[in-house]
Design a protein around this motif. Structure first.
Motif, PDB file in Angstrom:
ATOM      1  N   VAL A 203      11.633  10.311  11.523  1.00 55.84           N
ATOM      2  CA  VAL A 203      10.220  10.000  11.877  1.00 55.84           C
ATOM      3  C   VAL A 203      10.114   8.630  11.431  1.00 55.84           C
ATOM      4  CG1 VAL A 203       7.953  10.536  11.087  1.00 55.84           C
ATOM      5  CG2 VAL A 203       9.119  12.615  11.805  1.00 55.84           C
ATOM      6  N   ARG A 204      10.407   8.428   9.914  1.00 54.71           N
ATOM      7  CA  ARG A 204      10.398   7.049   9.174  1.00 54.71           C
ATOM      8  C   ARG A 204      11.061   5.988   9.935  1.00 54.71           C
ATOM      9  NH1 ARG A 204       9.957   6.255   3.051  1.00 54.71           N
ATOM     10  NH2 ARG A 204       8.390   4.473   4.113  1.00 54.71           N
ATOM     11  N   PHE A 205      12.139   6.359  10.280  1.00 56.02           N
ATOM     12  CA  PHE A 205      13.133   5.077  10.621  1.00 56.02           C
ATOM     13  C   PHE A 205      13.655   4.745  11.912  1.00 56.02           C
ATOM     14  CE2 PHE A 205      14.153   5.888   6.021  1.00 56.02           C
ATOM     15  CZ  PHE A 205      13.237   4.807   5.532  1.00 56.02           C
ATOM     16  N   MET A 206      13.206   6.078  12.900  1.00 54.98           N
ATOM     17  CA  MET A 206      13.789   5.944  14.363  1.00 54.98           C
ATOM     18  C   MET A 206      12.987   4.667  14.982  1.00 54.98           C
ATOM     19  SD  MET A 206      12.603   8.064  17.430  1.00 54.98           S
ATOM     20  CE  MET A 206      11.060   7.812  16.547  1.00 54.98           C
TER      21      MET A 206
ATOM     22  N   LEU B 295       0.859  -1.201   0.095  1.00 50.41           N
ATOM     23  CA  LEU B 295       0.079   0.036   0.009  1.00 50.41           C
ATOM     24  C   LEU B 295       0.958   1.303   0.074  1.00 50.41           C
ATOM     25  CD1 LEU B 295      -2.972   0.899   0.191  1.00 50.41           C
ATOM     26  CD2 LEU B 295      -2.655   1.174   2.740  1.00 50.41           C
ATOM     27  N   ALA B 296       1.910   1.091   0.726  1.00 52.70           N
ATOM     28  CA  ALA B 296       2.835   2.440   0.808  1.00 52.70           C
ATOM     29  C   ALA B 296       3.827   2.485  -0.085  1.00 52.70           C
ATOM     30  CB  ALA B 296       3.387   2.380   2.225  1.00 52.70           C
TER      31      ALA B 296
ATOM     32  N   TYR C 128       6.424   5.443  11.264  1.00 55.22           N
ATOM     33  CA  TYR C 128       6.927   4.377  10.653  1.00 55.22           C
ATOM     34  C   TYR C 128       5.915   3.702   9.626  1.00 55.22           C
ATOM     35  CZ  TYR C 128       9.432  -0.096  10.016  1.00 55.22           C
ATOM     36  OH  TYR C 128      10.305  -1.079   9.510  1.00 55.22           O
ATOM     37  N   ALA C 129       4.845   3.514   9.993  1.00 50.65           N
ATOM     38  CA  ALA C 129       3.645   2.939   9.090  1.00 50.65           C
ATOM     39  C   ALA C 129       3.234   4.064   8.211  1.00 50.65           C
ATOM     40  CB  ALA C 129       2.438   2.481   9.981  1.00 50.65           C
TER      41      ALA C 129
ATOM     42  N   ILE D 236      -6.344   0.876   8.958  1.00 54.82           N
ATOM     43  CA  ILE D 236      -7.296  -0.303   9.116  1.00 54.82           C
ATOM     44  C   ILE D 236      -6.441  -1.478   9.272  1.00 54.82           C
ATOM     45  CG2 ILE D 236      -9.058  -1.534   7.840  1.00 54.82           C
ATOM     46  CD1 ILE D 236     -10.243   0.997   6.709  1.00 54.82           C
ATOM     47  N   ILE D 237      -5.431  -1.405   8.225  1.00 46.78           N
ATOM     48  CA  ILE D 237      -4.296  -2.431   8.294  1.00 46.78           C
ATOM     49  C   ILE D 237      -3.742  -2.803   9.563  1.00 46.78           C
ATOM     50  CG2 ILE D 237      -2.585  -3.589   7.090  1.00 46.78           C
ATOM     51  CD1 ILE D 237      -3.322  -2.585   4.652  1.00 46.78           C
ATOM     52  N   LEU D 238      -3.428  -1.831  10.106  1.00 49.68           N
ATOM     53  CA  LEU D 238      -2.676  -1.778  11.410  1.00 49.68           C
ATOM     54  C   LEU D 238      -3.665  -2.096  12.587  1.00 49.68           C
ATOM     55  CD1 LEU D 238      -0.418   1.602  11.616  1.00 49.68           C
ATOM     56  CD2 LEU D 238       0.305  -0.786  11.556  1.00 49.68           C
TER      57      LEU D 238
END
Lengths: 537, 386
Positions: A420-423, A220-221, A385-386, A263-265
């Motif tokens: 924000v993304r990888f921490m 999705l991402a 991350y998501a 929703i997936i999460l």
């Protein structure tokens, strides 16, 4: 290294009775950091609100609905195909008596580390209209081959690089599963297939589902593959709208994409909580064996074919370019500069350093303090991350223009996006090592009159250092490969390996990308090695 | 950080330095050293020329040679709107090869989108680009109308021969022109069969069921926008419907229209002039010629041009860069590679095209062509969706 492990982590907190000011401070700091990380995303709402009453119109607009349906369809197809490939591979490597099982396991997991856009790029340049295959066939009078572009091509490439999620989670479930149950079933005269269906499958189903959901999130991402393959799914459509200056529409679509992600999460955390309904007996490996007999070698065709397509083909293509220059018409010459590699390393280093600084308080607070705030602060970064990279990039661009123009498209903003993304990867590894620190050691140090800070320096830090290093390495390597945020947030003229590859792909001068693509493949291999080393500990 | 010359504002233009502190992107340029120490070597004229039958035997171009212009050095942030499939950037690369101390940081995108981006960035005080080089005057006009420009120097706009191709307040300078035209097949039609205004086309017997157009193409939308401005919405909608009823066929782009005219599957069409030139350059014997209408939307001349972005700290470099785009070498390049209309005196258009002075474009403000929304609605209404 799964989101599930992190997001759905509930309560193995080492409790800590005294709520000292330090703990409160730590918790507040962690909460503040988490709030700052999540804040820019709220800007999407501000942007979308700019549409006013048109927002609803656009939401039900046929084009929007089409994009939504196509995205869901792509996710469904990729997830299904990943299960079809991942589960047999897991069964084969765990239960099949194949030679060199470790080798096959690593090989089957490896595509996970390769960014899918490299695969898409390789496939397009191999089988695309101006690609190698077309060049080979042209003299034979064959001037048109089925297009690699479009839905099927994108689904194919995404599956190749995401099935390892299913493979790894299924493998974990198989390893922790009690073989004596199958033996019992077999003694009761159940057929082999029957035993698998009635005993094994129900037990490993949670594992399969967990992997499948991760695949769904990734599919999705993913930004690169749909853009290269020209499929109008969310990420591609948002990028196109943004570039056509329909910024508020892009924000609206981003919110929709976030909703689907949420929703997936949500489904995932449901499943994640109740994962070990199975009766475990410490992994009776070896007691369950798929007696393949003579089929052993034909069975190896599956991992062979998959890894040839996912790994050998791109490497071969890039390697070929290295020596032959590759196809592509000459428009403007985009010459590769090593400076791009330096730029990549530079921002990756900054991202790794900043991630560790930010992750330390959050990880330690969440591992030692027992409070809701800490739990919340611990959870918030995973939102980043998501969050699909393109969504974060658009939110940050809009936020910086409206609020802090001084950081708009600067290196600090770019590094912020990486953090924000990888921490969360860093938090994960630091937290794990913090939990393993024996509290009695700390108490001993305190009894000997050391202050908290000094205890941390003398006892805790040395013990968690390997976790910190692994976290930093993971962030560094993942940042090197990141595409959407890098593409959109970098300063004008700041070219990295990834953005250079992207520009080469856009102009069709494929051969130019050989060196940076191979460098990224090596980077991918290294990040896999770090992950495996962590698992091994 | 080396490369910090003391300005504290972190705009992207300054942030270039943060990136360059690591690499070696012309630190000298940032600090303005060595301006006259460059090893400048200007390639021969043939390097700037395209190839093909239309180009052979052209006289040497007049105008001012690059040799006579001030050297370019330092970093320049350039937004390229459109860019004709990399042709613009290729010229920029040639300039960078001529001047080793000159580094361009390009960002290319759709021209309308970049124009809006520039306005947004200037308004926020976070301007990124020093110069905007765009394929159409409407995007330049949009930036100018929103006061996100700075006037170019007199020296930069002087070479442009026709005042119509300089923005008011010298906001932008035309670099290369392209005319709307009617390519027709000389085996099927004679030039006199093509009326002198497009409004007469639907009722012209010779053109029934033989025409082609490419409504999705940007230049076609500009043409319809011009018609709206000149004839009004109602007349424009009627014209579109009448043309459709007359059996005008859709094509994917105007090159395809021109090719179809050349191979006889269409007798005539609507296309920018250079597509027919491209066809002729590849097939010198192709039975295709161009007709031009008079003083109406069909005679629209649009230009690519360059504009100085408000707030740039490299104004002088931008002026010099624009002068390079109007040098005899550059104008020869645009004339022979993309078959555009040159903007300076002394460089002739290729292939026996009428000169710009011989054409009679409509009297409209090109900047007004940026208002596309009503045009798209009107085209949808008429069943000719773009």
């Amino acid at each position: 290294m799964t989101i599930r492990e992190q997001v759905a982590r509930t309560v193995e907190r080492g409790t800590n009775g005294d709520d000292s000011p330090v703990d409160v401070g730590l918790t507040l700091l962690a909460a503040a950091i988490a709030a700052v990380l999540v804040l820019p995303l709220s800007w999407l709402v501000v942007d979308a609100a700019g549409l006013g009453s048109r927002a609803l119109e656009l939401t039900v607009d046929s084009q929007t609905v089409e994009v939504l349906l196509r995205s869901v369809a792509l996710v469904a197809v990729v997830t299904g195909a990943s299960v079809v490939i991942g589960v047999p591979l897991a069964v084969l490597t765990v239960q099949g008596e194949i030679p060199f099982p470790r080798f096959w396991t690593v090989l089957a997991a490896l595509p996970l580390a390769v960014p899918s856009y490299l695969g898409a790029f390789a496939f397009v340049s191999a089988f695309g209209p101006q690609g190698e295959l077309a060049d080979l066939l042209a003299p034979l009078g064959i001037d048109s081959i089925p297009s690699v572009y479009g839905f099927a091509g994108a689904a194919f490439v995404l599956t190749l690089y995401t099935y390892p999620y299913v493979f790894l989670t299924t493998r974990a479930a198989l390893l922790s599963f009690d073989g004596s149950l199958v033996e019992a079933a077999r003694t009761l005269n159940t057929g082999r297939w029957e035993a698998f269906r009635r005993v094994t499958l129900p037990q490993i189903l949670p594992g399969i589902t967990a992997g499948a959901l991760l695949v769904a999130l990734y599919a999705l991402a993913d930004f690169g593959t749909p853009n290269i393959m020209r499929v109008e799914v969310f990420t591609q459509f948002i990028y196109a709208r943004y570039n056509a200056f329909a910024r508020d529409y892009a924000a609206l679509l981003s919110l929709q994409l976030l909703t689907v992600t949420a929703i997936i999460l949500a489904i995932e955390s449901r499943i994640g909580v109740d994962e070990s309904g199975a009766y475990e007996s410490g992994g009776h490996r070896g007691s369950v064996d798929l007696e393949l007999g003579a089929w052993r070698y034909p069975a190896l065709l599956l991992p062979t074919v998959v890894s040839v397509l996912a790994l050998a083909l791109p490497i071969a293509i890039f390697g070929m370019w290295l020596f032959s220059g590759g196809p592509g018409y000459q428009v403007g010459r985009l010459t590769f500069e090593w400076e791009y590699g330096l730029n990549s390393a530079y921002v990756a280093l900054l991202a790794a350093g900043a991630s560790i600084l930010v992750a330390l308080p959050i990880a330690i607070a969440s591992a030692t303090a027992d409070s809701r705030l800490a739990a919340l602060a611990d959870r918030a970064p995973y939102v980043g991350y998501a969050t699909p990279g393109i969504v974060l990039a658009i939110a940050l661009l809009s936020f910086s223009l409206d609020v802090i123009p001084a950081i708009y498209k600067t290196v600090p903003l770019l590094v912020f996006a990486y953090v924000v993304r990888f921490m969360p990867q860093a938090i994960g590894s630091i937290r794990t090592s913090t939990l393993q620190v024996d509290r009695q050691l700390l108490e001993a140090a305190r009894t000997l009159g050391r202050s908290r800070l000094s205890t941390f320096r003398a006892v805790t830090l040395p013990l968690i250092l390997p976790g910190v290093a692994a976290g930093a390495a993971l962030v560094f390597l993942t940042t090197m490969k990141e595409l959407p945020a890098t593409l959109m947030l970098r300063p004008l003229g700041f070219e990295t390996l990834v953005t250079y590859i992207w520009r080469v792909e856009e102009t069709g001068l494929y051969g130019q990308a050989a060196v940076p693509a191979l460098v990224l493949i090596v980077v991918s291999g290294l990040s896999m090695a770090v992950m495996l080393a962590q698992e091994g500990r | 950080m080396n490369g910090d010359s003391g300005e504290r504002a972190v705009t992207r233009r300054n942030a270039l330095r943060i990136g360059s502190a690591l690499g070696v992107t012309s630190l000298a340029g940032c600090l303005g050293f060595f301006n006259d120490d460059q090893d400048v070597e200007i390639p021969s004229l043939s390097e700037f020329r395209g190839s093909g039958t239309l180009v052979e035997g052209r006289p040497a171009p007049g105008g001012t040679s690059i040799e006579e212009l001030p050297d370019l050095s330092g970093d320049l942030a350039l937004y390229i709107g459109g860019g004709e499939g990399g042709i613009y950037y290729e010229f920029v690369e040639m300039l960078q090869n001529i001047y080793p101390d000159f580094t361009v940081h390009p960002n290319d995108n759709d021209s309308a989108s970049l124009a809006q981006t520039i306005v947004e960035e200037v308004d926020a005080g976070a301007a990124q680009a020093d110069v905007f080089w765009s394929i159409d005057a409407s995007s330049l006009g949009f930036v100018a109308d929103n006061d996100a420009y700075e006037p170019l120097s007199d020296a930069a706009v002087d070479p442009v021969a026709n005042d119509q191709f300089v923005g008011s307040d010298e906001a932008w300078a035309g670099v290369a022109g392209r005319a709307r035209s009617v390519p027709y097949n000389i085996d099927q039609l004679s030039g006199s069969d093509v009326p002198s205004t497009v409004m007469e086309f639907p009722s012209t017997d010779a053109l029934q069921g033989t025409m082609g157009w490419a409504p999705t193409y940007g230049a076609f939308k500009s043409f319809v926008t011009a018609m709206r401005l000149i004839e009004g919405d109602e007349a424009t909608r009627t014209w579109l419907v009448d043309m459709r009823d007359a059996g005008t066929e859709r094509r994917g782009n105007e090159y395809a229209v021109s090719q179809a005219v050349a191979n006889g599957s269409l007798a005539a069409g609507f296309a920018n002039h250079y597509y027919a030139m491209r066809v002729k350059n590849q097939q010198p014997d192709a039975p295709i010629d161009l007709a031009f209408t008079e003083s109406d939307a069909g005679a629209l001349i649009n230009v690519a041009g360059a504009l100085k972005v408000k707030g740039t700290q490299r104004g002088e470099l931008v002026d010099d860069f624009v002068r390079h785009l109007l040098s005899s070498e550059a104008q020869e390049y645009f004339a022979t590679i993309s078959f555009a209309y040159p903007m300076i005196e002394g460089v002739a258009p290729v292939g026996g095209l009428p000169t710009i002075d011989e054409l009679s474009p409509p009297d409209i403000d090109l900047a007004e062509l940026s208002n596309l929304e009503p045009t798209l609605d009107l085209m949808d209404d008429a069943g000719v969706s773009g």
